[in-house]
Design an enzyme around this catalytic site. Structure first.
Site, PDB file in Angstrom:
ATOM      1  N   HIS A   1      56.171  26.687 -64.275  1.00 38.06           N
ATOM      2  CA  HIS A   1      55.149  25.942 -65.021  1.00 38.06           C
ATOM      3  C   HIS A   1      54.794  24.595 -64.407  1.00 38.06           C
ATOM      4  O   HIS A   1      53.626  24.232 -64.342  1.00 38.06           O
ATOM      5  CB  HIS A   1      55.662  25.741 -66.441  1.00 38.06           C
ATOM      6  CG  HIS A   1      54.688  25.093 -67.368  1.00 38.06           C
ATOM      7  ND1 HIS A   1      53.420  25.590 -67.557  1.00 38.06           N
ATOM      8  CD2 HIS A   1      54.785  23.991 -68.156  1.00 38.06           C
ATOM      9  CE1 HIS A   1      52.778  24.820 -68.426  1.00 38.06           C
ATOM     10  NE2 HIS A   1      53.579  23.840 -68.783  1.00 38.06           N
TER      11      HIS A   1
ATOM     12  N   HIS B   1      58.342  27.271 -68.086  1.00 42.39           N
ATOM     13  CA  HIS B   1      57.964  27.221 -69.500  1.00 42.39           C
ATOM     14  C   HIS B   1      58.602  28.407 -70.183  1.00 42.39           C
ATOM     15  O   HIS B   1      58.480  29.539 -69.715  1.00 42.39           O
ATOM     16  CB  HIS B   1      56.447  27.260 -69.677  1.00 42.39           C
ATOM     17  CG  HIS B   1      56.044  26.772 -71.039  1.00 42.39           C
ATOM     18  ND1 HIS B   1      56.250  27.530 -72.171  1.00 42.39           N
ATOM     19  CD2 HIS B   1      55.511  25.615 -71.457  1.00 42.39           C
ATOM     20  CE1 HIS B   1      55.840  26.840 -73.219  1.00 42.39           C
ATOM     21  NE2 HIS B   1      55.383  25.673 -72.813  1.00 42.39           N
TER      22      HIS B   1
ATOM     23  N   ARG C   1      62.968  22.096 -72.832  1.00 43.81           N
ATOM     24  CA  ARG C   1      62.436  23.326 -72.236  1.00 43.81           C
ATOM     25  C   ARG C   1      63.431  24.095 -71.401  1.00 43.81           C
ATOM     26  O   ARG C   1      63.481  25.320 -71.456  1.00 43.81           O
ATOM     27  CB  ARG C   1      61.281  22.962 -71.301  1.00 43.81           C
ATOM     28  CG  ARG C   1      60.018  22.871 -72.030  1.00 43.81           C
ATOM     29  CD  ARG C   1      58.868  22.666 -71.119  1.00 43.81           C
ATOM     30  NE  ARG C   1      57.766  22.405 -72.035  1.00 43.81           N
ATOM     31  CZ  ARG C   1      56.586  21.988 -71.684  1.00 43.81           C
ATOM     32  NH1 ARG C   1      56.327  21.779 -70.415  1.00 43.81           N
ATOM     33  NH2 ARG C   1      55.659  21.790 -72.570  1.00 43.81           N
TER      34      ARG C   1
ATOM     35  N   GLU D   1      56.299  17.488 -80.102  1.00 44.48           N
ATOM     36  CA  GLU D   1      56.761  18.558 -79.218  1.00 44.48           C
ATOM     37  C   GLU D   1      58.231  18.327 -78.904  1.00 44.48           C
ATOM     38  O   GLU D   1      58.781  17.270 -79.193  1.00 44.48           O
ATOM     39  CB  GLU D   1      55.930  18.603 -77.929  1.00 44.48           C
ATOM     40  CG  GLU D   1      54.537  19.160 -78.153  1.00 44.48           C
ATOM     41  CD  GLU D   1      53.740  19.322 -76.860  1.00 44.48           C
ATOM     42  OE1 GLU D   1      52.995  20.282 -76.772  1.00 44.48           O
ATOM     43  OE2 GLU D   1      53.866  18.485 -75.957  1.00 44.48           O
TER      44      GLU D   1
ATOM     45  N   ARG E   1      60.624  17.306 -66.927  1.00 36.71           N
ATOM     46  CA  ARG E   1      59.485  16.597 -67.511  1.00 36.71           C
ATOM     47  C   ARG E   1      59.498  16.704 -69.026  1.00 36.71           C
ATOM     48  O   ARG E   1      59.698  17.782 -69.578  1.00 36.71           O
ATOM     49  CB  ARG E   1      58.203  17.217 -66.980  1.00 36.71           C
ATOM     50  CG  ARG E   1      56.957  16.728 -67.673  1.00 36.71           C
ATOM     51  CD  ARG E   1      55.758  17.490 -67.191  1.00 36.71           C
ATOM     52  NE  ARG E   1      55.762  18.844 -67.678  1.00 36.71           N
ATOM     53  CZ  ARG E   1      54.761  19.416 -68.357  1.00 36.71           C
ATOM     54  NH1 ARG E   1      53.679  18.716 -68.632  1.00 36.71           N
ATOM     55  NH2 ARG E   1      54.828  20.657 -68.755  1.00 36.71           N
TER      56      ARG E   1
END
Ligand SMILES: Cc1cc2nc3c(=O)[nH]c(=O)nc-3n(C[C@H](O)[C@H](O)[C@H](O)COP(=O)(O)OP(=O)(O)OC[C@H]3O[C@@H](n4cnc5c(N)ncnc54)[C@H](O)[C@@H]3O)c2cc1C
Length: 500
Positions: A327, A220, A266, A105, A362
């Site tokens: 998110h 997100h 992100r 990811e 994060r």
């Protein structure tokens, strides 16, 4: 006493073990939590080409100068054993070639994301933990129960008051763990389930505990933007497997924003989508997975494919309309590495806690791992709490206040306008004044105010916190966490390293 039945609460309950008399309160049914909806997976250095040091390095880089090094080290070092334990308890992660299947990811330097049933990782982990917790002889789940406030006096917590079946009740406890999850529902657009109204930070702050890093809310980038559909999450793993982003004109754009293009962090992707939407003035951005083989999509993302099909969309055929949505909360109740808050008797773990692991942003798939590692640590530390004599009397609440949907909608409007992907001081100050003046003063309003208070105080951009009036890093704020506490009725924010 545990508030919340997601990954952190369940893992803590298991660590408390058969000897402890444990009560687990949960707002809806035991399985209803963000954990249940976690798709992409759980990160841990379990592969031959991976190391704890690399996972540590990636986590620190995502945190943008604000992760607590000791917390990150604990997370990555204890991660592989936490996964081995889950496997031993019967969790079925996906496999390939005889070993565990691992995907990549954004911002991970190795393929280290383990997943279950394609995109139902959280559901598999939660079911495994809940099965085991149900075997504990002295554990009782109380579903449809809502924690209202801590029983706090003489500088510590003695238990809590909660509402169940229209009644207000009180329970004394040697230790209370807040594992109440995230705060996405403070925003109009969110991937979070309805239970995620940020109750944990409000309960802790009102009782006298400290909150940290509340300004850092991760958006997100790719939530489904389809009329009438909830903001269903289109996992980052789709881009990990090769899906592309397109602007309203149908063009790829991420390469202009970041060298890693679709695999940029992100916050970069969320701001890029927001910028493209503002530039176009109308239309939507798209996630394009049409070049991926249909069989791969079906096998890897069955839950996403089925959800999209309900809206007549097909991952292999259609560009899927997407936009950013609230998110994940990086901040929360300040804790040490054993889950202790600054208020004796009160613990926190999972998304409502701030261990300092995530810093300003994060790293994808680190939150399930945080819930496991620090939920277990908190549970173990709670077993050492001994019964205290001389507990003060607390007045029994006469009524159980109902949730206030009108107040929540007002909070959502304020937060979406003032504390979204791109923020500005004037709008935030007006939003904070409005929230502080709301007559209800419910948990959602108090937590939302804490986000705005910290976001106003941090006069720089870092990680997920972007201010158009302070678009650059302030080097003096590296390693400095916003910390807020109720001091004699007024809530003050100061900046200091965690642990100081
Ligand atoms: C759609 C989606 C996909 C995600 N995908 C991933 C992923 O792939 N990998 C990853 O690592 N993370 C992912 N995340 C984030 C991750 O799921 C959460 O951060 C994590 O599950 C939080 O666990 P938790 O135990 O802290 O809280 P939760 O799982 O949210 O549980 C909170 C619990 O607290 C209860 N509660 C709340 N308030 C009260 C109250 N006042 N009284 C009583 N009970 C209360 C709730 O009912 C619930 O049981 C995702 C999140 C979402 C929303």
């Amino acid at each position: 006493m545990i508030v919340g039945s997601g990954i952190a609460g369940l893992r803590a309950a298991l660590a408390l073990g058969p000897a402890a008399r444990t009560l687990v309160l949960t707002k809806e049914e035991v399985h209803e939590s963000a954990t249940q909806y976690a798709q992409g997976g759980i990160a841990a250095a379990t592969g031959d080409d991976d190391t704890v040091a690399l996972h540590e390095q990636d986590t620190l880089a995502a945190g943008d100068g604000l992760s607590s090094p000791a917390a990150v080290r604990t997370l990555v070092e204890e991660g592989p054993a936490a996964i081995a334990e889950l496997l031993a308890w019967g969790a079925e992660f996906d496999r390939s070639g005889g070993g565990l299947a691992r995907t990549r990811e954004a911002a991970h330097s190795r393929s280290r994301i383990l997943h279950a049933h394609g995109d139902s990782t959280g559901r598999e982990i939660a079911a495994t933990l809940a099965r085991r917790a149900a075997e504990l002889p002295n554990l009782r789940f109380v579903p449809q129960a809502r924690a209202l406030r801590m029983l706090a006096a003489e500088g510590r917590v003695w238990g809590l008051a909660y509402a169940a079946a229209g009644e207000a009740l009180q329970v004394r406890a040697r230790a209370v763990l807040l594992a109440a999850g995230g705060l996405g529902q403070l925003y109009a657009e969110t991937t979070n389930p309805a239970v995620a109204t940020g109750d944990g930070p409000a309960l802790a702050l009102t009782a006298g505990a400290e909150l940290a890093d509340m300004e850092f809310v991760q958006f997100h980038p790719t939530a489904l933007a389809w009329p009438g559909a909830p903001r269903f999450l289109l996992s980052e793993a789709l881009r990990g497997e090769g899906a592309l982003l397109r602007n309203p004109a149908g063009e790829r754009f991420m390469a202009a924003y970041h060298a890693s293009a679709e695999l940029a962090p992100r916050d970069v992707v969320a701001r890029a989508i927001e910028a493209e939407l503002r530039r176009a003035g109308q239309g939507t951005c798209y996630l394009d997975a049409t070049a991926l083989p249909a069989a791969q999509l079906e096998q890897r993302f069955p839950r996403i494919a089925a959800t999209l099909a309900a809206y007549g969309l097909n991952l292999g055929r259609d560009w899927i309309p997407v936009r950013p949505a609230a998110h994940y909360a990086m901040g929360g109740v300040t804790t040490d590495l054993e889950g202790r808050s600054t208020l004796p008797g009160l613990y926190a773990a999972g998304e409502c806690a701030c261990t300092g692991v995530h810093g300003a942003n994060r790293l994808a798939s680190n939150s399930l791992l945080e819930g496991l590692v620090f939920g277990a640590r908190a549970g173990r530390a709670m077993t050492a709490e001994t019964a205290l004599g001389g507990a003060p009397e607390f007045a029994q609440p006469a009524t159980a206040p109902e949730p206030n949907p009108a107040e929540l909608r007002r909070v959502q409007a304020v937060m979406s306008a003032a504390a979204g992907v791109i923020r500005e001081g004037g709008a935030m100050a007006r939003g904070l004044a409005e929230l502080e003046a709301l007559p209800g003063g419910g948990a959602a309003a108090r937590t939302a105010a804490a986000v705005l208070r910290a976001a106003l105080a941090r006069r720089e951009s870092r990680g997920a916190h972007f201010r158009s009036d302070f678009p650059a890093h302030d080097p003096a704020l590296a390693g400095q966490h916003s910390r807020q506490q109720n001091e004699g009725g007024a809530i003050r924010v100061r900046f200091a390293p965690l642990g100081a």
